[in-house]
Motif scaffolding. Sequence first.
Motif, mmCIF file in Angstrom:
data_model
loop_
_atom_site.group_PDB
_atom_site.id
_atom_site.type_symbol
_atom_site.label_atom_id
_atom_site.label_comp_id
_atom_site.label_asym_id
_atom_site.label_seq_id
_atom_site.Cartn_x
_atom_site.Cartn_y
_atom_site.Cartn_z
ATOM 1 N N PHE A 36 0.946 -1.229 0.051
ATOM 2 C CA PHE A 36 0.017 -0.061 0.058
ATOM 3 C C PHE A 36 0.937 1.269 -0.123
ATOM 4 N N ASP A 37 0.334 2.494 -0.051
ATOM 5 C CA ASP A 37 1.054 3.691 -0.162
ATOM 6 C C ASP A 37 0.908 4.462 1.100
ATOM 7 N N ASP A 38 1.716 5.332 1.320
ATOM 8 C CA ASP A 38 1.731 6.122 2.359
ATOM 9 C C ASP A 38 1.204 7.539 1.913
ATOM 10 N N ALA A 39 1.144 8.689 2.816
ATOM 11 C CA ALA A 39 0.696 9.965 2.374
ATOM 12 C C ALA A 39 1.564 10.626 1.362
ATOM 13 N N GLN A 40 2.789 9.950 1.264
ATOM 14 C CA GLN A 40 3.734 10.731 0.501
ATOM 15 C C GLN A 40 3.708 9.860 -0.845
ATOM 16 N N GLY A 41 3.003 8.811 -1.019
ATOM 17 C CA GLY A 41 2.895 8.196 -2.240
ATOM 18 C C GLY A 41 4.204 6.961 -2.248
ATOM 19 N N ARG A 42 4.544 6.863 -1.117
ATOM 20 C CA ARG A 42 5.658 5.781 -1.234
ATOM 21 C C ARG A 42 5.108 4.260 -0.991
ATOM 22 N N SER A 43 5.684 3.390 -1.503
ATOM 23 C CA SER A 43 5.176 2.078 -1.403
ATOM 24 C C SER A 43 5.485 1.378 0.137
ATOM 25 N N ARG A 44 4.699 0.923 0.663
ATOM 26 C CA ARG A 44 4.825 0.224 2.011
ATOM 27 C C ARG A 44 4.342 -1.107 2.246
ATOM 28 N N SER A 45 4.716 -1.862 3.481
ATOM 29 C CA SER A 45 4.178 -3.172 3.339
ATOM 30 C C SER A 45 4.228 -3.386 4.745
ATOM 31 N N LEU A 46 3.345 -4.348 5.296
ATOM 32 C CA LEU A 46 3.313 -4.884 6.833
ATOM 33 C C LEU A 46 4.649 -5.438 7.199
ATOM 34 N N ALA A 47 5.481 -5.814 6.459
ATOM 35 C CA ALA A 47 6.854 -6.500 6.926
ATOM 36 C C ALA A 47 7.517 -5.255 7.583
ATOM 37 N N GLU A 48 7.465 -3.963 7.111
ATOM 38 C CA GLU A 48 7.931 -2.745 7.804
ATOM 39 C C GLU A 48 7.840 -2.508 9.185
ATOM 40 N N PHE A 49 6.526 -3.200 9.489
ATOM 41 C CA PHE A 49 5.940 -2.991 11.013
ATOM 42 C C PHE A 49 6.418 -4.295 11.895
ATOM 43 N N LYS A 50 7.099 -5.033 11.426
ATOM 44 C CA LYS A 50 7.617 -6.031 12.160
ATOM 45 C C LYS A 50 8.386 -5.633 13.581
ATOM 46 N N LEU A 60 -5.580 -8.007 14.395
ATOM 47 C CA LEU A 60 -4.310 -7.643 15.430
ATOM 48 C C LEU A 60 -3.244 -8.581 15.197
ATOM 49 N N ILE A 61 -2.176 -7.831 15.016
ATOM 50 C CA ILE A 61 -1.023 -8.568 14.472
ATOM 51 C C ILE A 61 0.186 -8.555 15.392
ATOM 52 N N ASP A 62 0.762 -9.640 15.771
ATOM 53 C CA ASP A 62 1.693 -9.877 16.692
ATOM 54 C C ASP A 62 3.149 -9.359 16.201
ATOM 55 N N ARG A 63 4.265 -9.041 17.137
ATOM 56 C CA ARG A 63 5.457 -8.680 16.614
ATOM 57 C C ARG A 63 6.230 -9.452 15.587
ATOM 58 N N GLU A 64 5.750 -10.491 15.247
ATOM 59 C CA GLU A 64 6.200 -11.295 14.039
ATOM 60 C C GLU A 64 5.582 -11.348 13.007
ATOM 61 N N GLY A 65 4.442 -10.588 12.907
ATOM 62 C CA GLY A 65 3.701 -10.200 11.744
ATOM 63 C C GLY A 65 2.778 -11.382 11.470
ATOM 64 N N ARG A 66 2.329 -12.006 12.665
ATOM 65 C CA ARG A 66 1.321 -13.013 12.635
ATOM 66 C C ARG A 66 -0.119 -12.594 12.912
ATOM 67 N N GLU A 67 -0.982 -12.906 12.517
ATOM 68 C CA GLU A 67 -2.588 -12.522 12.806
ATOM 69 C C GLU A 67 -2.934 -13.282 14.090
ATOM 70 N N ILE A 68 -3.037 -12.484 15.272
ATOM 71 C CA ILE A 68 -3.638 -13.319 16.528
ATOM 72 C C ILE A 68 -4.966 -13.060 16.851
ATOM 73 N N GLY A 69 -5.691 -11.947 16.176
ATOM 74 C CA GLY A 69 -7.074 -11.894 16.557
ATOM 75 C C GLY A 69 -7.473 -10.977 15.312
ATOM 76 N N ARG A 70 -9.080 -11.076 15.220
ATOM 77 C CA ARG A 70 -9.504 -10.281 14.240
ATOM 78 C C ARG A 70 -10.997 -9.757 14.637
ATOM 79 N N LEU A 71 -11.491 -8.760 14.215
ATOM 80 C CA LEU A 71 -12.806 -8.035 14.708
ATOM 81 C C LEU A 71 -13.322 -7.638 13.371
ATOM 82 N N ILE A 72 -14.501 -7.994 13.131
ATOM 83 C CA ILE A 72 -15.327 -7.669 11.883
ATOM 84 C C ILE A 72 -16.470 -6.668 12.498
ATOM 85 N N GLY A 73 -16.594 -5.415 11.814
ATOM 86 C CA GLY A 73 -17.419 -4.567 12.380
ATOM 87 C C GLY A 73 -16.661 -3.434 13.291
#
Length: 219
Positions: free
Chosen positions: A51-65, A151-164
């Motif tokens: 996805f892109d950030d506000a400056q138009g740069r390409s980002r990924s979830l891996a960057e938040f690990k 909800l994603i843990d420090r290893e980038g894995r989904e540990i929970g989800r909320l719909i709505g």
Amino acid sequence: MTFALASFTDGVAASMAAAVVVLASQFAAGQEPPKNFVMHDAPKPVAAINFDDAQGRSRSLAEFKGKVVLLNIWATWCGPCRKEMPALDRLQAALGGPEFEVVALSIDRGGTDAVRKFFADIGIRTLAMYLDSSGQALRTLSALGLPTTLLIDREGREIGRLIGPAEWDSPEMIEFVRCVVAKGDAAKTAKDPATAVPPLCAARSPDLPASGTRTNTQP
């Protein structure tokens, strides 16, 4: 006199016992997932999305690990999404930092201008702007409607989800997220890195979303 003193002592002891019970209940409530937040028995891999950030740069979830992430998929045309966005902003203000971040990912086809205007109109101050105008993230992450939050843990894995939608800045939610972040930090030095969420933060599975929970699907 002896009887009066004994009665007074018994009364004080009873009051202290009651206070302990109340505090224990409040503590326990803060450790458990809020209603409708479905916690997984084991961590699940999260498919790669870009996805892109506000400056138009390409980002990924891996960057938040390395930090706990609350990934909220939303759009400006989604009524429940618009309603909950200020609460997500307050959650980020309360807990955001090196250990935790709310990643609000818009799938608006109108691009960053639509998101930027919406943020300005409702006074969003702390959330960063992220955009996937293709809407691919919605499909890749198997989101059934909007909003959907992972909800994603420090290893980038989904540990929970909320719909709505949810009251993200409620005391219950803040204490639960704080618990997950704190326990996740402690787990970095644990012998079993595969642990998803420590038992105190997910003592039991919460109720599934009520049938009246409103979500939007992409138009």
